[in-house]
Design an enzyme around this catalytic site. Structure first.
Site, mmCIF file in Angstrom:
data_model
loop_
_atom_site.group_PDB
_atom_site.id
_atom_site.type_symbol
_atom_site.label_atom_id
_atom_site.label_comp_id
_atom_site.label_asym_id
_atom_site.label_seq_id
_atom_site.Cartn_x
_atom_site.Cartn_y
_atom_site.Cartn_z
ATOM 1 N N GLU A 18 40.897 39.743 73.461
ATOM 2 C CA GLU A 18 40.309 40.262 72.219
ATOM 3 C C GLU A 18 39.506 41.484 72.633
ATOM 4 O O GLU A 18 38.468 41.340 73.290
ATOM 5 C CB GLU A 18 39.384 39.209 71.593
ATOM 6 C CG GLU A 18 40.040 37.892 71.274
ATOM 7 C CD GLU A 18 40.883 37.984 69.998
ATOM 8 O OE1 GLU A 18 41.015 39.088 69.427
ATOM 9 O OE2 GLU A 18 41.415 36.948 69.577
ATOM 10 N N CYS A 41 33.069 43.764 66.819
ATOM 11 C CA CYS A 41 34.343 44.439 67.108
ATOM 12 C C CYS A 41 35.074 44.832 65.834
ATOM 13 O O CYS A 41 35.934 45.680 65.843
ATOM 14 C CB CYS A 41 35.230 43.522 67.929
ATOM 15 S SG CYS A 41 35.576 41.989 67.051
HETATM 16 N N1 LIG Z 1 38.416 41.886 69.666
HETATM 17 C C1 LIG Z 1 37.384 41.071 69.598
HETATM 18 O O1 LIG Z 1 37.452 39.958 69.029
HETATM 19 C C2 LIG Z 1 36.080 41.469 70.223
HETATM 20 C C3 LIG Z 1 34.968 40.674 69.963
HETATM 21 C C4 LIG Z 1 33.737 41.056 70.509
HETATM 22 C C5 LIG Z 1 33.622 42.188 71.319
HETATM 23 N N2 LIG Z 1 34.722 42.927 71.567
HETATM 24 C C6 LIG Z 1 34.624 44.130 72.384
HETATM 25 O O2 LIG Z 1 33.746 43.896 73.509
HETATM 26 C C7 LIG Z 1 33.081 45.115 73.852
HETATM 27 C C8 LIG Z 1 31.593 44.868 73.985
HETATM 28 O O3 LIG Z 1 31.369 43.783 74.860
HETATM 29 P P1 LIG Z 1 30.965 44.044 76.381
HETATM 30 O O4 LIG Z 1 30.216 45.332 76.510
HETATM 31 O O5 LIG Z 1 30.339 42.790 76.904
HETATM 32 O O6 LIG Z 1 32.387 44.237 77.073
HETATM 33 P P2 LIG Z 1 32.673 44.337 78.640
HETATM 34 O O7 LIG Z 1 34.124 44.503 78.775
HETATM 35 O O8 LIG Z 1 31.763 45.306 79.313
HETATM 36 O O9 LIG Z 1 32.246 42.864 79.219
HETATM 37 C C9 LIG Z 1 32.758 41.710 78.644
HETATM 38 C C10 LIG Z 1 32.659 40.595 79.676
HETATM 39 O O10 LIG Z 1 33.532 40.895 80.753
HETATM 40 C C11 LIG Z 1 32.855 40.828 81.990
HETATM 41 N N3 LIG Z 1 33.514 41.797 82.870
HETATM 42 C C12 LIG Z 1 33.329 43.137 82.909
HETATM 43 N N4 LIG Z 1 34.161 43.711 83.823
HETATM 44 C C13 LIG Z 1 34.908 42.683 84.364
HETATM 45 C C14 LIG Z 1 35.935 42.593 85.367
HETATM 46 N N5 LIG Z 1 36.385 43.685 85.992
HETATM 47 N N6 LIG Z 1 36.448 41.366 85.660
HETATM 48 C C15 LIG Z 1 35.983 40.263 85.041
HETATM 49 N N7 LIG Z 1 35.014 40.266 84.098
HETATM 50 C C16 LIG Z 1 34.489 41.470 83.753
HETATM 51 C C17 LIG Z 1 31.418 41.136 81.633
HETATM 52 O O11 LIG Z 1 30.534 40.630 82.606
HETATM 53 C C18 LIG Z 1 31.282 40.406 80.297
HETATM 54 O O12 LIG Z 1 31.040 39.039 80.506
HETATM 55 C C19 LIG Z 1 33.415 46.102 72.737
HETATM 56 O O13 LIG Z 1 34.449 46.955 73.156
HETATM 57 C C20 LIG Z 1 33.929 45.211 71.611
HETATM 58 O O14 LIG Z 1 34.839 45.887 70.764
HETATM 59 C C21 LIG Z 1 35.970 42.598 71.031
HETATM 60 N N1 LIG Z 2 36.607 36.212 67.164
HETATM 61 C C1 LIG Z 2 35.831 36.298 66.054
HETATM 62 C C2 LIG Z 2 35.000 37.369 65.809
HETATM 63 C C3 LIG Z 2 34.954 38.518 66.627
HETATM 64 C C4 LIG Z 2 33.984 39.451 66.417
HETATM 65 C C5 LIG Z 2 33.862 40.611 67.223
HETATM 66 O O1 LIG Z 2 32.786 41.150 67.534
HETATM 67 C C6 LIG Z 2 35.853 35.190 65.067
HETATM 68 O O2 LIG Z 2 35.262 35.336 63.982
HETATM 69 O O3 LIG Z 2 36.474 34.150 65.408
#
Ligand SMILES: NC(=O)c1ccc[n+]([C@@H]2O[C@H](COP(=O)([O-])OP(=O)(O)OC[C@H]3O[C@@H](n4cnc5c(N)ncnc54)[C@H](O)[C@@H]3O)[C@@H](O)[C@H]2O)c1
Ligand SMILES: N/C(=C\C=C\C=O)C(=O)O
Length: 500
Positions: A268, A302
């Site tokens: 995600e 997100c």
């Molecule tokens: N699509 C979705 O459902 C969804 C939901 C929430 C957040 N997001 C996305 O997440 C991002 C924000 O979250 P963030 O800043 O924590 O993201 P991030 O990718 O920096 O980190 C996410 C997690 O991954 C870990 N991580 C980072 N690099 C890694 C590696 N090389 N190997 C293993 N683990 C690693 C981090 O420690 C953290 O626990 C935004 O881009 C947002 O769009 C997407």
């Molecule tokens: N995965 C879900 C939300 C994601 C939100 C992103 O920031 C959910 O509602 O199940």
């Protein structure tokens, strides 16, 4: 976890902050390596957090494998559902402690933590406990070449040890969105929450222990990504699958890491979501809807709309109305009456968001409102607050219109036709979500089906039925989770054919 039991307060600091530990094989484990957890509201130290390395990850994976070989591996669907219901009840019993934990780490409004984050933590466990008790199996009856009857049915087994890596923006919601189905399908998990939001995950480990989840079934390791617990988890040879939520480029890196082991992955990832407002929309509903979808959680969802397209006849009126509504928003402490928005997660992220605010001006944007940081003249100025910001006047290929900023900002552009706006919405490297505001039912269906996104909301936003598939396309993700899609991802399927 003294921190997690502290009620949210405007200013909170301990001379001896609590120590957040790992949870491995049914016990809390401290390590010498540690990092700080600071309040994004005040910048003050709120906890010290143990950092796990390969050794702790290895211990956790070994504990998970032992648990799989034990009673948990033989647990029935009813047994697993009963435990998940107990976990849900355990979160409910400590609801305010979870609210305090989420608020301490993220600075979000208390009401949001109650209504969204912790409520979904409970709902996620209940939803998958319900689902495994009612999910149908597949069975097909056919005739063999010799006329014999053949029964073809599907048997599901757990994948094994599942690595769960979650982000900081909706810490408990997103962690439990993965833990619940993974356990529901009989797996054991090693979870690595974000280094920015360790508190609610640590509290969840206490609930798991108290709910009687057997040692080794749920393991928690704190740390970072590269060169830390996150990378060690993705590299571990005994981890069967990685389910990850985070930035697209992190997903790409994890994909490379797990490639040699051909592990199952569910991603995600990021988004640059569009909200589309047609002239026939319920105007006030659309203004409030776009304010919510742009600024909820300080834009750190997100699914937030960083791109807004408004049909030209109402463009000027809409921009003025959204400006006026945005300028009434209250940025404040999490427990302040009527607070609308807290800070972003950290100084580092604040600086990233502010760099895009400056870039927008350099790219020629008009800053309709915001564009900087609020001034409180108190300790909150040491936090990570940024102003909710509305931009106009940028071309579609501007970086602020194509790159994910992940802050409280949206760019509004006019459009003249359905065909045009569909093309502009789809002209993105991302494909997570879109939001449409219109009172024309046919148009709602017509445009929704033509968006290259995993999710579309019409006249609403971020309303969730947990039985539906959730996920994105292009850079926004791989696979879908939710409902039976989670059951499919978190289980290994065997098709069995019996000749009667
Ligand atoms: N699509 C979705 O459902 C969804 C939901 C929430 C957040 N997001 C996305 O997440 C991002 C924000 O979250 P963030 O800043 O924590 O993201 P991030 O990718 O920096 O980190 C996410 C997690 O991954 C870990 N991580 C980072 N690099 C890694 C590696 N090389 N190997 C293993 N683990 C690693 C981090 O420690 C953290 O626990 C935004 O881009 C947002 O769009 C997407
Ligand atoms: N995965 C879900 C939300 C994601 C939100 C992103 O920031 C959910 O509602 O199940």
């Amino acid at each position: 976890t003294a921190l997690a039991t502290r009620a949210p307060s405007s200013v909170s600091v301990d001379v001896d902050p609590p120590l957040l530990q790992h949870y491995i094989d049914g016990e809390f484990v401290a390590t010498a390596a540690r990092f700080e957890n600071r309040s994004p509201v005040t910048g003050q130290l709120i906890a010290a957090v143990c950092e796990a390395g390969p050794a702790e990850v290895d211990r956790a994976v070994a504990a998970a494998r032992r648990a799989l070989a034990g009673p948990w591996g033989e647990a029935s669907v009813e047994d697993r559902a009963a435990i998940l219901y107990r976990v849900a009840a355990g979160i409910e019993a400590r609801f305010e402690a979870f609210v305090a934990a989420e608020v301490a780490d993220t600075g979000r409004p208390v009401e949001q933590a109650r209504r969204l984050d912790v409520a979904r933590g409970v709902a996620n466990f209940r939803a998958f406990a319900d689902l495994i008790k009612t999910a149908p199996s597949e069975l097909f009856e056919s005739r063999g070449p010799d006329g014999a009857t053949l029964l073809n049915y599907v048997s599901r087994k757990p994948l094994g040890v599942v690595g769960i890596i979650s982000p900081w923006n909706l810490p408990l919601l997103l962690l439990t969105w993965k833990v619940a189905p993974a356990l529901a399908m009989g797996n054991c998990v090693v979870a690595k929450p974000s280094e920015e939001s360790p508190s609610s995950a640590t509290l969840l480990a206490e609930v798991m222990r108290d709910a009687g989840v057997p040692p080794g079934v749920f393991n928690l390791v704190h740390g970072f990504g590269p060169g830390s617990a996150g990378e060690a988890l993705t590299r571990h040879p005994d981890v069967a699958a990685i389910t990850f939520t985070g930035e697209s480029r992190t997903g790409s890196q994890i994909m490379k890491t797990v490639a040699d082991g051909v592990k199952e992955i569910s991603f995600e990832l990021g988004g640059k979501n569009a909200a589309v407002v047609f002239a026939d929309a319920d105007f006030d509903a659309a203004v409030e809807g776009v304010r919510r979808s742009s600024f909820t959680n300080a834009g750190q969802v997100c699914l937030c709309s960083e791109r807004v397209y408004v049909e030209r006849p109402i463009f000027e009126r809409f921009v003025a109305a959204l400006k006026a509504r945005t300028e009434t928003m209250r940025l404040d402490y999490p427990d302040a009456p009527g607070v609308d928005m807290g800070p972003v997660i950290s100084h580092k992220h604040r600086d990233k968001v502010l760099s895009y605010y400056r870039l927008a001006v350099a790219e020629g944007a008009t800053v309709v409102t915001g564009g900087g940081t609020p001034l409180f003249n108190d300790i909150r100025d040491a936090g990570a607050f940024v102003q909710p910001t509305i931009l106009t006047g940028l071309p579609d290929d501007a970086r602020c219109v194509t790159e994910e900023i992940f802050g409280p900002v949206c760019h509004i552009a006019p459009f003249d036709s359905e065909q045009e706006v569909i093309g502009r919405v789809n002209d993105s490297a991302y494909g997570l979500a879109a939001c449409v505001w219109t009172t024309d039912l046919s148009r709602a269906h017509r445009v929704s089906r033509r968006f290259h996104t995993g999710l579309v909301w019409v006249n609403t936003w971020f309303t969730r039925d947990l039985r539906t598939p959730f996920g994105g396309t292009k850079l926004s993700g791989l696979g879908r989770e939710g409902g039976r899609h989670s059951l499919d991802f978190y289980s290994e399927i065997t098709t069995i054919c019996i000749r009667l």
